[in-house]
Design an enzyme around this catalytic site. Structure first.
Site, PDB file in Angstrom:
ATOM      1  N   LYS A  60       0.822  -1.217   0.000  1.00  0.00           N
ATOM      2  CA  LYS A  60       0.000   0.000   0.000  1.00  0.00           C
ATOM      3  C   LYS A  60       0.858   1.271   0.000  1.00  0.00           C
ATOM      4  CE  LYS A  60      -4.276  -1.947   1.690  1.00  0.00           C
ATOM      5  NZ  LYS A  60      -3.900  -3.388   1.803  1.00  0.00           N
TER       6      LYS A  60
HETATM    7  C1  LIG Z   1      -4.456  -4.445   1.100  1.00  0.00           C
HETATM    8  C2  LIG Z   1      -3.641  -5.661   0.952  1.00  0.00           C
HETATM    9  C3  LIG Z   1      -3.953  -6.669   0.002  1.00  0.00           C
HETATM   10  C4  LIG Z   1      -5.188  -6.604  -0.892  1.00  0.00           C
HETATM   11  O1  LIG Z   1      -5.147  -5.566  -1.835  1.00  0.00           O
HETATM   12  P1  LIG Z   1      -6.472  -5.078  -2.555  1.00  0.00           P
HETATM   13  O2  LIG Z   1      -6.083  -3.904  -3.375  1.00  0.00           O
HETATM   14  O3  LIG Z   1      -7.439  -4.723  -1.447  1.00  0.00           O
HETATM   15  O4  LIG Z   1      -6.979  -6.214  -3.371  1.00  0.00           O
HETATM   16  C5  LIG Z   1      -3.102  -7.739  -0.101  1.00  0.00           C
HETATM   17  N1  LIG Z   1      -2.000  -7.874   0.689  1.00  0.00           N
HETATM   18  C6  LIG Z   1      -1.680  -6.949   1.617  1.00  0.00           C
HETATM   19  C7  LIG Z   1      -0.475  -7.160   2.465  1.00  0.00           C
HETATM   20  C8  LIG Z   1      -2.478  -5.807   1.784  1.00  0.00           C
HETATM   21  O5  LIG Z   1      -2.147  -4.890   2.716  1.00  0.00           O
END
Ligand SMILES: *Cc1c(COP(=O)(O)O)cnc(C)c1O
Length: 457
Positions: free
Chosen positions: A108
């Site tokens: 993120k």
């Molecule tokens: C948020 C997140 C995901 C999922 O991503 P999306 O965009 O919601 O599909 C997967 N792995 C981690 C570690 C995350 O923080």
């Protein structure tokens, strides 16, 4: 390049307006009115470093900030500890795209470092300010805090459920002592926190009076920043298709892959939609069944989601960009908790996606066997994608598996599977010794409002 709503009820807006708006005012999601093509540009683009490629790709979507993008993007990725930002590692017959070298060790950061800098830039241009308010179950909160810490014109308020996030996740948030960062631990659950945020955002008088802003995964700027690493990874290979396996929760990351595939169709092949036990999206791909279930807790908590907030963007394309049909389908879903698809739509879904739902035993087994076979340690989210990627690996087509979190972030699950404690990177090694700051409140709208009122800009 103008932005329209999936529900078609607003006049087109610019990129800058789309970033500040977040959610479209008609309840839909914002999308560019067309997707630019990169065909014929591959040789030139393959020579660029990650930040240069980001500038090229993002300026196609953001012509109104083209001149300022190089500075914004350089700032965003200077916080990453790997010189390649998102390096690709070959292991066990697949390629791991490491997206966790940012300040909070999860993918993120790629989007939220960029969004934080975009907000600062747009607010300084307009001479205004913003109070960001959000609820987190763990990962998003710290990435959002690191995205805006120390920035002018922005204060951030993040609610987390008291003692219900992991100790590392809690400390990653509460040890950020910049004066614009406010952590609120509430005596309640993540759902309580989210309900409080929703109630406050629906109080339009309060929202306007305090210039409240959101930082959730529906902001287009987050998607566009994520498009870049698909293109970057695809261009590391000789001409021909590359498949991607994507651990999925809110459909944000994989939707970015869908956009990248539209920009570079001769290089990006199948998108493998990998889910944990929360398999709604997996059932959608395999059986055209999109119906709500109960959220189950797993070792990959950032994917413990039922309603995928970005799904409506894909639905709009599936409905051949018919905003009336998209609006009708989403309203129908609001009433019935399920969606159905025509034969044409099901065929199109299968043409784009492969899928696998990976249960808890298989996640643990994947972490263990991948470690034993290759020496590489996956966190549970990454393991979901690696398991699905290995399952769907096509002969002669490289498979890139997105690594979305550093294993040290989910050390307990890794230790259980491998018998070995993952090594802590520098950024979290001394977390326990750092000073922290957080207020504890009841799960009560009025207490949260009061706190924001007192500390907001
Ligand atoms: C948020 C997140 C995901 C999922 O991503 P999306 O965009 O919601 O599909 C997967 N792995 C981690 C570690 C995350 O923080």
């Amino acid at each position: 390049m103008k932005y329209i709503s999936t529900r078609g009820q607003i006049a087109p807006v610019s990129f800058k307006e789309a970033v500040m708006m977040g959610l479209s005012r008609d309840g839909g999601l914002l999308l560019p009115e067309s997707i630019p093509s990169l065909s014929g540009e591959e040789e030139r683009l393959a020579l660029l470093c990650f930040s240069e490629l980001s500038c090229e790709v993002i300026s196609l979507f953001a012509p109104d900030c083209r001149d300022d993008l190089p500075r914004i993007i350089d700032n965003s990725y200077s916080t990453f500890t790997h010189p390649e930002v998102t390096p690709l590692v070959a292991k066990g017959g697949v390629h791991i795209l490491e997206l966790f070298h940012g300040p909070t060790l999860a993918f993120k950061d790629v989007a939220l470092q960029f969004l934080g800098n975009m907000f600062e830039y747009l607010l300084s241009e307009s001479g205004t300010h913003m109070n960001i308010l959000g609820a987190t179950s763990g990962d998003t909160g710290s990435a959002a805090i690191y995205g805006v810490r120390g920035k002018d014109r922005i204060n951030i308020f993040i609610i987390h459920p008291h003692k219900r996030v992991s100790p590392i996740q809690e400390l990653q948030m509460t040890t950020v002592l910049d004066s614009n960062v406010f952590n609120m631990a509430i005596r309640g659950t993540f759902d309580d926190g989210q309900a409080i945020v929703k109630t406050i955002f629906n109080d339009l008088e309060f929202k306007d009076a305090h210039s409240l802003g959101a930082i959730n995964s529906i902001n287009w700027a987050r998607i566009v920043a994520q498009v870049v690493y698909y293109i970057y990874a695809a261009l590391r290979f000789p001409a021909g298709l590359v498949d991607f396996s994507v651990p999925t929760g809110n459909f944000g990351d994989i939707f970015a892959g869908f956009i990248a595939r539209k920009m570079l169709p001769q290089r990006i092949g199948k998108l493998v939609l990998a889910t944990n036990d929360n398999d709604l999206l997996s059932r959608f791909v395999s059986a055209g069944d999109y119906s709500l279930g109960q959220v189950k807790q797993t070792s990959s908590p950032s994917m413990d989601i039922q309603v995928a907030s970005n799904f409506e963007r894909y639905l709009y394309f599936l409905k051949n960009r018919d905003s009336g049909a998209t609006k009708a389908a989403m309203e129908d879903f609001g009433v019935n908790g399920s969606l159905t698809f025509t034969d044409r739509e099901r065929a199109e879904i299968k043409e784009t996606f492969l899928t696998l739902s990976v249960d808890e035993n298989r996640v643990e087994e994947t972490i263990r066997s991948f470690y034993t076979d290759t020496g590489y340690t996956c966190d549970p989210h990454t393991a979901v994608g690696v398991c699905a990627g290995l399952h769907h690996k096509r002969k002669d087509v490289p498979m890139v598996c997105l690594a979305t979190a550093h294993p040290a972030k989910f050390a307990d699950a890794v230790l259980k599977a491998t018998g070995k404690q993952p090594e802590n990177p520098k950024s979290i090694a001394d977390l326990g010794e750092r000073e922290s700051r957080c207020v504890i409140l009841d799960a009560d709208v009025e207490q949260v409002k009061e706190f924001v009122e007192k500390n907001g800009l």
